[in-house]
Design a protein around this motif. Structure first.
Motif, PDB file in Angstrom:
ATOM      1  N   TRP A  84       0.816  -1.217   0.000  1.00  0.00           N
ATOM      2  CA  TRP A  84       0.000   0.000   0.000  1.00  0.00           C
ATOM      3  C   TRP A  84       0.849   1.266   0.000  1.00  0.00           C
ATOM      4  O   TRP A  84       0.411   2.311  -0.476  1.00  0.00           O
ATOM      5  CB  TRP A  84      -0.945  -0.010   1.207  1.00  0.00           C
ATOM      6  CG  TRP A  84      -0.239   0.058   2.524  1.00  0.00           C
ATOM      7  CD1 TRP A  84       0.112   1.184   3.224  1.00  0.00           C
ATOM      8  CD2 TRP A  84       0.235  -1.053   3.308  1.00  0.00           C
ATOM      9  NE1 TRP A  84       0.774   0.850   4.388  1.00  0.00           N
ATOM     10  CE2 TRP A  84       0.860  -0.526   4.461  1.00  0.00           C
ATOM     11  CE3 TRP A  84       0.187  -2.436   3.154  1.00  0.00           C
ATOM     12  CZ2 TRP A  84       1.424  -1.324   5.457  1.00  0.00           C
ATOM     13  CZ3 TRP A  84       0.742  -3.239   4.142  1.00  0.00           C
ATOM     14  CH2 TRP A  84       1.354  -2.687   5.272  1.00  0.00           C
ATOM     15  N   ILE A  85       2.081   1.183   0.529  1.00  0.00           N
ATOM     16  CA  ILE A  85       2.952   2.357   0.581  1.00  0.00           C
ATOM     17  C   ILE A  85       3.343   2.791  -0.829  1.00  0.00           C
ATOM     18  O   ILE A  85       3.615   3.974  -1.071  1.00  0.00           O
ATOM     19  CB  ILE A  85       4.195   2.084   1.451  1.00  0.00           C
ATOM     20  CG1 ILE A  85       3.777   1.599   2.848  1.00  0.00           C
ATOM     21  CG2 ILE A  85       5.070   3.326   1.575  1.00  0.00           C
ATOM     22  CD1 ILE A  85       4.946   1.153   3.721  1.00  0.00           C
ATOM     23  N   ALA A  86       3.362   1.831  -1.759  1.00  0.00           N
ATOM     24  CA  ALA A  86       3.660   2.121  -3.162  1.00  0.00           C
ATOM     25  C   ALA A  86       2.389   2.168  -3.985  1.00  0.00           C
ATOM     26  O   ALA A  86       2.414   1.901  -5.199  1.00  0.00           O
ATOM     27  CB  ALA A  86       4.607   1.074  -3.722  1.00  0.00           C
ATOM     28  N   ALA A  87       1.278   2.522  -3.357  1.00  0.00           N
ATOM     29  CA  ALA A  87      -0.016   2.652  -4.045  1.00  0.00           C
ATOM     30  C   ALA A  87      -0.419   1.373  -4.770  1.00  0.00           C
ATOM     31  O   ALA A  87      -1.048   1.415  -5.828  1.00  0.00           O
ATOM     32  CB  ALA A  87       0.006   3.837  -5.011  1.00  0.00           C
ATOM     33  N   GLY A  88      -0.015   0.222  -4.199  1.00  0.00           N
ATOM     34  CA  GLY A  88      -0.418  -1.055  -4.761  1.00  0.00           C
ATOM     35  C   GLY A  88       0.332  -1.497  -5.997  1.00  0.00           C
ATOM     36  O   GLY A  88      -0.068  -2.470  -6.657  1.00  0.00           O
ATOM     37  N   ASP A  89       1.440  -0.850  -6.323  1.00  0.00           N
ATOM     38  CA  ASP A  89       2.198  -1.125  -7.549  1.00  0.00           C
ATOM     39  C   ASP A  89       3.482  -1.902  -7.218  1.00  0.00           C
ATOM     40  O   ASP A  89       4.441  -1.314  -6.715  1.00  0.00           O
ATOM     41  CB  ASP A  89       2.540   0.193  -8.238  1.00  0.00           C
ATOM     42  CG  ASP A  89       3.235   0.012  -9.572  1.00  0.00           C
ATOM     43  OD1 ASP A  89       3.805  -1.060  -9.823  1.00  0.00           O
ATOM     44  OD2 ASP A  89       3.215   0.969 -10.377  1.00  0.00           O
ATOM     45  N   PRO A  90       3.538  -3.214  -7.508  1.00  0.00           N
ATOM     46  CA  PRO A  90       4.738  -3.987  -7.157  1.00  0.00           C
ATOM     47  C   PRO A  90       6.000  -3.504  -7.859  1.00  0.00           C
ATOM     48  O   PRO A  90       7.087  -3.539  -7.269  1.00  0.00           O
ATOM     49  CB  PRO A  90       4.374  -5.409  -7.598  1.00  0.00           C
ATOM     50  CG  PRO A  90       2.892  -5.445  -7.683  1.00  0.00           C
ATOM     51  CD  PRO A  90       2.487  -4.064  -8.076  1.00  0.00           C
ATOM     52  N   ASP A  91       5.881  -3.068  -9.119  1.00  0.00           N
ATOM     53  CA  ASP A  91       7.072  -2.603  -9.838  1.00  0.00           C
ATOM     54  C   ASP A  91       7.620  -1.315  -9.224  1.00  0.00           C
ATOM     55  O   ASP A  91       8.843  -1.163  -9.056  1.00  0.00           O
ATOM     56  CB  ASP A  91       6.747  -2.372 -11.314  1.00  0.00           C
ATOM     57  CG  ASP A  91       6.427  -3.662 -12.047  1.00  0.00           C
ATOM     58  OD1 ASP A  91       6.933  -4.721 -11.622  1.00  0.00           O
ATOM     59  OD2 ASP A  91       5.662  -3.624 -13.018  1.00  0.00           O
ATOM     60  N   ARG A  92       6.715  -0.407  -8.893  1.00  0.00           N
ATOM     61  CA  ARG A  92       7.155   0.826  -8.232  1.00  0.00           C
ATOM     62  C   ARG A  92       7.817   0.503  -6.892  1.00  0.00           C
ATOM     63  O   ARG A  92       8.857   1.084  -6.551  1.00  0.00           O
ATOM     64  CB  ARG A  92       5.955   1.756  -8.015  1.00  0.00           C
ATOM     65  CG  ARG A  92       6.268   2.968  -7.165  1.00  0.00           C
ATOM     66  CD  ARG A  92       5.033   3.826  -6.926  1.00  0.00           C
ATOM     67  NE  ARG A  92       5.209   4.703  -5.780  1.00  0.00           N
ATOM     68  CZ  ARG A  92       4.247   5.453  -5.260  1.00  0.00           C
ATOM     69  NH1 ARG A  92       3.034   5.449  -5.797  1.00  0.00           N
ATOM     70  NH2 ARG A  92       4.489   6.224  -4.212  1.00  0.00           N
TER      71      ARG A  92
END
Length: 244
Positions: A84-92
């Motif tokens: 969630w800290i990366a807005a749900g983006d695994p690549d980010r």
């Protein structure tokens, strides 16, 4: 006898939930020193940006880790990699965590938690290990435990999330049994949150397992009264362990 306790200082909590929630590097350092004096053996933190929001930014992570190490030399420091800290983006998330390798070793966390239930576990574990950061596997369910299998990790965090207190011990035992069935030999830490927190502190003591406590997990004492801060929770957890 007391068991190994990790202090989880802030999580996603806000100061309007409890005034002692630490956000800044200086606040985290002060809280870490107080929990160490109370008996904690390690700390887990969620670094924040200038607006007080959780972040994976290398500069913010390095500042938090550096401040804690200056206040409590030798205390292991861990951080979250919650998706969630990366807005749900695994690549980010992998990209941001990969930048931690650019930090001087003194500013890198000793370990980072990675949740099995979130996409990208294996990839992120590889990124962390390349940066010299150990992996804690967050296991929330039997399915997570079986998926982890015999993966090599620093420890398995058996985290009973959103369970009512009356079901928490049975859920924890099911996850622990699944780890056994999967032949996982990694060390285990057992904890819960909110209403299930204290039941699992006591259960961890009965099983001789490490545990964790802090304002990330719970805001009240076993009797339901308010607590002062993270150090207060560590002292209460140590007393609960001794009573088992």
């Amino acid at each position: 006898m007391t068991w190994w306790i990790k202090a989880c200082l802030n999580g996603a909590r806000r100061p309007d939930e409890h005034p002692a929630v630490p956000l800044t590097p200086a606040q985290l350092a002060t809280a870490a020193a107080a929990t160490a004096a109370a008996g904690a053996a390690a700390v887990h933190v969620h670094p924040r940006d200038g607006d007080g929001l959780e972040t994976l930014d290398a500069g913010a992570v390095g500042a938090a880790v550096t401040a804690i190490r200056a206040a409590v030399p030798g205390m292991p420091v861990g951080v979250s990699t919650g998706l969630w800290i990366a807005a749900g983006d695994p690549d980010r998330r992998s990209t941001e965590v990969g930048r931690w390798a650019t930090l001087p070793p003194s500013a890198r966390p000793d370990f980072a938690s990675v949740n099995l239930s979130e996409p990208g576990f294996a990839e992120l574990a590889t990124v962390l290990r390349a940066a010299g950061i150990a992996v804690e596997a967050g296991v929330w369910s039997v399915a997570d435990a079986l998926a982890l299998g015999r993966a090599s990790v620093l420890r398995v965090l058996v985290e009973i999330i959103d369970a009512p207190a009356e079901n928490a011990v049975a859920e924890a035992d099911a996850v622990l049994a699944a780890l056994d069935a999967a032949n996982s030999s990694a060390p285990r830490l057992l904890h819960g949150e909110n209403s299930a927190c204290w039941a699992l502190i006591r259960h961890a003591a009965r099983l001789g397992l490490p545990t964790r406590i802090g304002l990330e997990d719970v805001l009240t004492a076993p009797d339901g009264t308010s607590v002062n801060d993270n150090a207060h929770l560590v002292r209460l957890a140590a007393l609960e362990q001794l009573r088992v």
